[in-house]
Scaffold this motif. Structure first.
Motif, short mmCIF file in Angstrom:
data_model
loop_
_atom_site.label_atom_id
_atom_site.label_comp_id
_atom_site.label_asym_id
_atom_site.label_seq_id
_atom_site.Cartn_x
_atom_site.Cartn_y
_atom_site.Cartn_z
N VAL A 185 48.69 -26.55 17.04
CA VAL A 185 48.21 -25.50 16.13
C VAL A 185 47.16 -26.00 15.15
CG1 VAL A 185 48.89 -23.82 14.36
CG2 VAL A 185 50.43 -24.29 16.28
N GLY A 186 47.43 -27.10 14.48
CA GLY A 186 46.54 -27.53 13.40
C GLY A 186 46.93 -26.86 12.10
N ASP A 187 45.95 -26.64 11.21
CA ASP A 187 46.28 -26.12 9.88
C ASP A 187 46.14 -24.60 9.77
OD1 ASP A 187 43.57 -25.89 9.98
OD2 ASP A 187 43.16 -27.02 8.14
N ARG A 188 45.88 -23.91 10.87
CA ARG A 188 45.73 -22.45 10.82
C ARG A 188 47.09 -21.75 10.81
NH1 ARG A 188 47.11 -20.67 15.80
NH2 ARG A 188 46.73 -22.06 17.57
N ILE A 189 47.07 -20.43 10.67
CA ILE A 189 48.28 -19.63 10.71
C ILE A 189 48.82 -19.58 12.15
CG2 ILE A 189 49.18 -17.27 10.50
CD1 ILE A 189 48.96 -18.66 7.86
N VAL A 190 50.12 -19.77 12.31
CA VAL A 190 50.77 -19.71 13.62
C VAL A 190 50.98 -18.24 14.00
CG1 VAL A 190 52.80 -20.39 14.96
CG2 VAL A 190 51.99 -21.85 13.08
N THR A 191 50.70 -17.90 15.26
CA THR A 191 50.92 -16.54 15.76
C THR A 191 51.83 -16.59 16.99
OG1 THR A 191 49.08 -16.48 17.33
CG2 THR A 191 48.58 -15.96 15.02
N LEU A 192 52.16 -15.43 17.51
CA LEU A 192 53.01 -15.37 18.71
C LEU A 192 52.37 -16.01 19.92
CD1 LEU A 192 54.65 -11.81 18.59
CD2 LEU A 192 55.73 -14.02 18.17
N ASP B 37 51.15 -18.81 20.01
CA ASP B 37 51.52 -20.23 19.98
C ASP B 37 52.96 -20.46 20.43
OD1 ASP B 37 49.04 -21.20 18.73
OD2 ASP B 37 49.72 -20.07 16.99
N LYS B 38 53.74 -19.40 20.54
CA LYS B 38 55.18 -19.55 20.76
C LYS B 38 55.50 -20.33 22.03
CE LYS B 38 59.22 -16.58 19.95
NZ LYS B 38 60.22 -17.07 20.88
N LEU C 70 55.47 -24.07 21.35
CA LEU C 70 56.27 -24.61 20.26
C LEU C 70 57.76 -24.61 20.63
CD1 LEU C 70 54.42 -22.99 17.21
CD2 LEU C 70 54.03 -25.22 18.29
N ASN C 71 58.08 -25.41 21.64
CA ASN C 71 59.46 -25.43 22.15
C ASN C 71 60.44 -25.96 21.12
OD1 ASN C 71 59.28 -24.67 25.17
ND2 ASN C 71 57.62 -26.14 24.92
N TYR C 72 60.08 -27.00 20.41
CA TYR C 72 61.01 -27.57 19.44
C TYR C 72 61.20 -26.65 18.24
CZ TYR C 72 63.73 -31.17 17.16
OH TYR C 72 64.78 -31.87 16.59
N VAL C 73 60.14 -25.95 17.83
CA VAL C 73 60.26 -24.97 16.75
C VAL C 73 61.20 -23.84 17.17
CG1 VAL C 73 59.03 -23.26 15.35
CG2 VAL C 73 58.02 -25.52 15.75
N ASN C 74 61.02 -23.34 18.41
CA ASN C 74 61.92 -22.30 18.92
C ASN C 74 63.37 -22.78 18.94
OD1 ASN C 74 60.12 -20.10 19.56
ND2 ASN C 74 59.32 -21.34 21.24
N ALA C 75 63.58 -24.02 19.35
CA ALA C 75 64.92 -24.59 19.39
C ALA C 75 65.51 -24.71 17.99
CB ALA C 75 64.90 -25.95 20.08
N LEU D 212 60.92 -11.78 15.68
CA LEU D 212 59.52 -11.93 15.27
C LEU D 212 59.43 -12.60 13.90
CD1 LEU D 212 56.49 -11.20 15.79
CD2 LEU D 212 56.96 -9.02 14.64
N GLU D 213 60.21 -12.11 12.96
CA GLU D 213 60.20 -12.65 11.60
C GLU D 213 60.67 -14.10 11.57
OE1 GLU D 213 61.17 -8.92 8.68
OE2 GLU D 213 62.75 -9.55 10.04
N LEU D 214 61.76 -14.39 12.26
CA LEU D 214 62.31 -15.74 12.23
C LEU D 214 61.31 -16.76 12.76
CD1 LEU D 214 65.98 -15.04 13.38
CD2 LEU D 214 65.25 -15.77 11.11
N PHE D 215 60.63 -16.42 13.86
CA PHE D 215 59.66 -17.37 14.41
C PHE D 215 58.45 -17.52 13.49
CE2 PHE D 215 55.71 -18.09 16.78
CZ PHE D 215 55.97 -19.37 17.25
#
Length: 498
Positions: free
Chosen positions: A341-348, A350-351, A354-359, A452-455
């Motif tokens: 991602v870098g320093d930008r806003i994360v969007t869907l 990117d989901k 982002l396996n570890y973030v989802n976990a 959606l909110e949680l991610f």
């Protein structure tokens, strides 16, 4: 003497019926007292701890008495899916809780209603959510607006020299703004939090009542208990609460009526506008006894607000606590976002990367185990569960809290371990035993919005900030169990990553 014998005889008949007739036809469970059932156990031990202990003793199918009402609780994942998904119509009813005659007259709303009233209004609510953008970028933009406002507010506070954050409050108002914009069409202001605090109080009290021993004991016979000491105060508190939320909701609806054109063909911008236009259309067409009454509107709004605000904000609060207590998890999440991602806003978009973030989100939901007692169902016909013949209208629960702490499905269940949701290739997966939104036809209406909110909140907060403890103020992670499970008050330190 004659009256005494009559009273004694009535008590004997009641006790015989309670202990030998009602209990005999139900699965085993802890010993209940008359009127109060097993609620006495909750005086010194949290509800979820009691239920877990009883489940270990009595097995995957057992009976717990909430006051006078027996509830058959189910704790095995496969059995839950067989019952509530494969044979869902048999368990689609709702327990007709007496308090809802006050909170939600005529058993209206989206959570506790049933039959065509429930089906028609649930279908309508889901359609409104889709029209407002759920499943499309429009809803993502709504959520990201509040994510960005939270990020900007936090950076502003850091620039002003703030070193200690009560971050639960900020998550609360952010999530509250999202559900408020969906239901009423506007966001809350951080500069003037009066209205949010009032709305939040309504949601919090609804949750607290569900965890009250006195509340649960009064359930079946509140007309009698209301005159007794202690119970009288609880009854008055509930009546005051009902008057408060009715005034709040009626004010919101009245404002909408003044400001919208019911004849307009323009797409509604919020739930209340969509509801009022649909109601007006049915009335104009002369449809009799349609299920879109004023009472149903108020009850539905109460359900949307409580479920849409309290649960998501509290889950996010637990997420922050867990990543502070497990700094290696925070580092892995941030390394993954630095890579993709870098320093930008994360969007869907990117989901998928982002396996570890989802976990981490999944493990936060599992370990916080937000709902100690699931919303009760009711059997719509006679059923048989592992040899027990359960009659029609029996209250029954798919007890997801014990499933998500079950060592059969989640070894080391009391430890925070996102890796349990990664396969051998490092890809995220969600096993069927992960059921924070319940399963079947009565699964959480707001599941899509909550996911959606949680991610988006988790990914963007961890991408923008590093969270830690404030020196001298350790985070205990103590669980405050009511109708939901909230963390004990906590503060944290925050620093900017980019």
């Amino acid at each position: 003497m004659g009256l005494f014998l009559v009273v004694l005889g009535l008590i004997a008949v009641y006790l015989f019926h309670f202990y030998f007739i009602r209990r005999r036809q139900l699965p085993p469970g802890p010993f209940p007292f008359p009127f109060i059932g097993n609620t006495y156990s909750f005086a010194h031990t949290p509800i979820d701890t009691c239920v877990q202990k009883w489940k270990d003793e009595y097995g995957d199918v057992m009976t717990v008495f909430m006051g006078h009402v027996p509830m058959v609780t189910i704790h095995d994942s496969k059995l839950i899916y067989d019952m509530f998904v494969k044979d869902g119509d048999a368990y689609i009813g709702r327990a007709q809780q007496r308090w809802n005659e006050i909170f939600r007259p005529a058993h209206t709303g989206l959570i506790f209603s049933e039959g065509s009233l429930w089906r028609d209004n649930r279908r309508f609510a889901l359609q409104v959510f889709r029209n407002l953008g759920l499943g499309r970028n429009i809803m993502q933009e709504r959520v990201l607006d509040d994510v960005t406002l939270l990020i900007d507010f936090t950076k502003k506070e850091l620039n002003a020299g703030t070193t200690e954050f009560n971050f639960f409050d900020e998550l609360d108002i952010s999530v509250g703004s999202i559900i408020n914009s969906i239901t009423f069409g506007y966001r809350f202001s951080r500069d003037n939090r009066t209205e949010f605090i009032k709305a939040k109080k309504i949601a919090t009290e609804q949750v607290l009542f569900g965890g009250s021993i006195l509340y649960r004991t009064m359930e079946e016979h509140r007309e009698l208990f209301r005159y007794l000491p202690f119970f009288r105060d609880t009854y008055q508190m509930i009546m005051n609460h009902t008057a408060e939320f009715t005034e709040f909701l009626s004010g919101q609806v009245a404002t909408h009526r003044k400001n919208i054109d019911l004849e307009s063909d323009e797409e509604p911008t919020d739930y209340v506008e969509a509801y009022l236009k649909h109601q007006h259309k049915l009335d104009k067409e002369g449809v009799k006894d349609h299920p879109f009454s004023e009472t149903q509107l108020y009850s539905g709004l109460l359900d949307l607000w409580v479920a849409g605000q309290e649960t998501t904000a509290t889950t996010l609060a637990w997420m922050v606590i867990y990543i502070i207590q497990n700094p290696e998890v925070q580092k892995k999440c941030q390394a993954e976002m630095d890579e993709f991602v870098g320093d930008r806003i994360v969007t869907l978009d990117d989901k998928v990367n982002l396996n570890y973030v989802n976990a981490t989100v999944a493990e936060s939901q599992r370990l916080c185990n937000l709902v100690p007692i699931n919303v009760p169902h009711r059997t719509t016909r006679d059923v048989e569960i592992r040899g027990y013949k359960i009659p029609k209208h029996t209250v029954i629960l798919n007890q997801i809290s014990t499933v998500m702490y079950d060592e059969r499905y989640f070894p080391g269940a009391k430890t925070f371990k996102p890796e349990r949701f990664l396969d051998e290739k490092g890809k995220f997966f969600a096993p069927p035993e992960l059921m924070p939104f319940s399963v079947g036809k009565r699964a959480c209406l707001g599941e899509g919005l909550a996911r959606l909110e949680l991610f988006l909140f988790t990914a963007n907060l961890l991408n923008q900030f590093k969270f830690g403890e404030v020196p001298g103020k350790p985070i205990t992670g103590e669980r405050i169990v009511s109708a939901t499970t909230a963390p004990a008050p906590w503060v944290c330190s925050i620093s900017v990553r980019h």
